[in-house]
Design a protein around this motif. Structure first.
Motif, PDB file in Angstrom:
ATOM      1  N   THR A  39      15.134  -1.376   3.174  1.00 27.37           N
ATOM      2  CA  THR A  39      14.777  -1.015   2.351  1.00 27.37           C
ATOM      3  C   THR A  39      13.613  -1.090   1.373  1.00 27.37           C
ATOM      4  O   THR A  39      14.067  -0.061   0.356  1.00 27.37           O
ATOM      5  CB  THR A  39      16.248  -2.418   1.234  1.00 27.37           C
ATOM      6  N   ARG A  42      12.594   2.066   2.628  1.00 26.40           N
ATOM      7  CA  ARG A  42      13.214   3.430   2.098  1.00 26.40           C
ATOM      8  C   ARG A  42      13.503   3.792   0.517  1.00 26.40           C
ATOM      9  O   ARG A  42      12.492   4.764   0.879  1.00 26.40           O
ATOM     10  CB  ARG A  42      14.989   2.962   1.773  1.00 26.40           C
ATOM     11  N   GLN A  46      10.586   6.720  -0.815  1.00 25.17           N
ATOM     12  CA  GLN A  46      10.720   7.656  -2.299  1.00 25.17           C
ATOM     13  C   GLN A  46       9.929   7.802  -3.371  1.00 25.17           C
ATOM     14  O   GLN A  46      10.154   9.026  -4.006  1.00 25.17           O
ATOM     15  CB  GLN A  46      12.776   6.608  -2.676  1.00 25.17           C
ATOM     16  N   SER A  61       4.128   3.217   4.883  1.00 27.24           N
ATOM     17  CA  SER A  61       5.356   3.045   5.807  1.00 27.24           C
ATOM     18  C   SER A  61       4.988   1.228   6.461  1.00 27.24           C
ATOM     19  O   SER A  61       5.332   0.865   6.262  1.00 27.24           O
ATOM     20  CB  SER A  61       4.805   3.777   6.646  1.00 27.24           C
TER      21      SER A  61
END
Length: 218
Positions: A39, A42, A46, A61
């Motif tokens: 989560t 993600r 974004q 990342s």
């Protein structure tokens, strides 16, 4: 906006190795499990795609994947950012990551949490900080904070309710606040329900007698 560049094939393979390492390390975790890690990844992506600053997708990342690696050992959970930075450095050295890139990733891990007492500075550090904060905002984040805690329910809830109320104000980027706004509003409504229930639990026996009509109030 978009990332400063695309991931290379080598970087993609390294991130897949990191994912397997993190999945294994978090296998026995409860509140900060692998689902939380994904989560945060993600949200971080974004945010990274939406801000005006140049963001390196590999550092972002990798930092998001490793951000809570220090919480896999509960002994160091109170300093998990600093401890996690050390674990991340050792693992990244084993993967022969460039020293400068390794250090940038480790700083993301260290600075993603206020418990390290070192504020995030780079766009990657701020994005992962915000991503982790966003997963604490909302009903699921609030409930996750209760898992595994010992003590009286009202004390546990009051402690975490106070912390969660402050989270939204800590977000660094407008896009983060936009993502978190609805979650924050939903959490506020839920907190009010919990607070009302806690207030009822704290009433005296005389208050209960009075409300239930067992004594004369005149």
């Amino acid at each position: 906006m978009v990332f400063s560049r695309k991931l290379t094939n080598e970087e993609t393979q390294i991130l897949i190795k990191l994912q397997e390492f993190v999945r294994s390390a978090h296998a026995e975790s409860n509140s900060h499990d692998y689902a939380h890690v994904l989560t945060v990844c993600r949200y971080a992506i974004q945010i990274g795609k939406s801000i005006s600053e140049s963001v390196d997708p590999f550092i972002l990342s990798a930092g998001a994947l490793l951000h809570d690696i220090g919480k896999t050992n509960s002994v160091f959970s109170h300093i998990h950012g600093l401890f996690g930075g050390s674990l991340a450095e050792e693992f990244l050295d084993g993967l022969k990551i460039d020293e400068n890139v390794r250090d940038a990733i480790c700083r993301v891990v260290i600075r993603h949490t206020p418990t390290s007492m070192i504020s995030p500075e780079t766009p990657e550090e701020k994005a992962v900080f915000d991503a982790d904060t966003l997963d604490r905002i909302g009903l699921m984040g609030l409930l996750r904070g209760f898992i595994g805690k010992e003590g009286a329910m009202d004390k546990i809830m009051n402690k975490y309710i106070t912390k969660r109320k402050l989270d939204y104000e800590k977000l660094n980027f407008k896009v983060s606040r936009d993502i978190g706004l609805e979650k924050d509003q939903m959490m506020d409504a839920f907190i009010q329900i919990i607070q009302n229930r806690l207030d009822l639990r704290m009433e005296s026996i005389k208050d209960i007698f009075s409300k239930e009509g067992l004594i004369n109030n005149h």
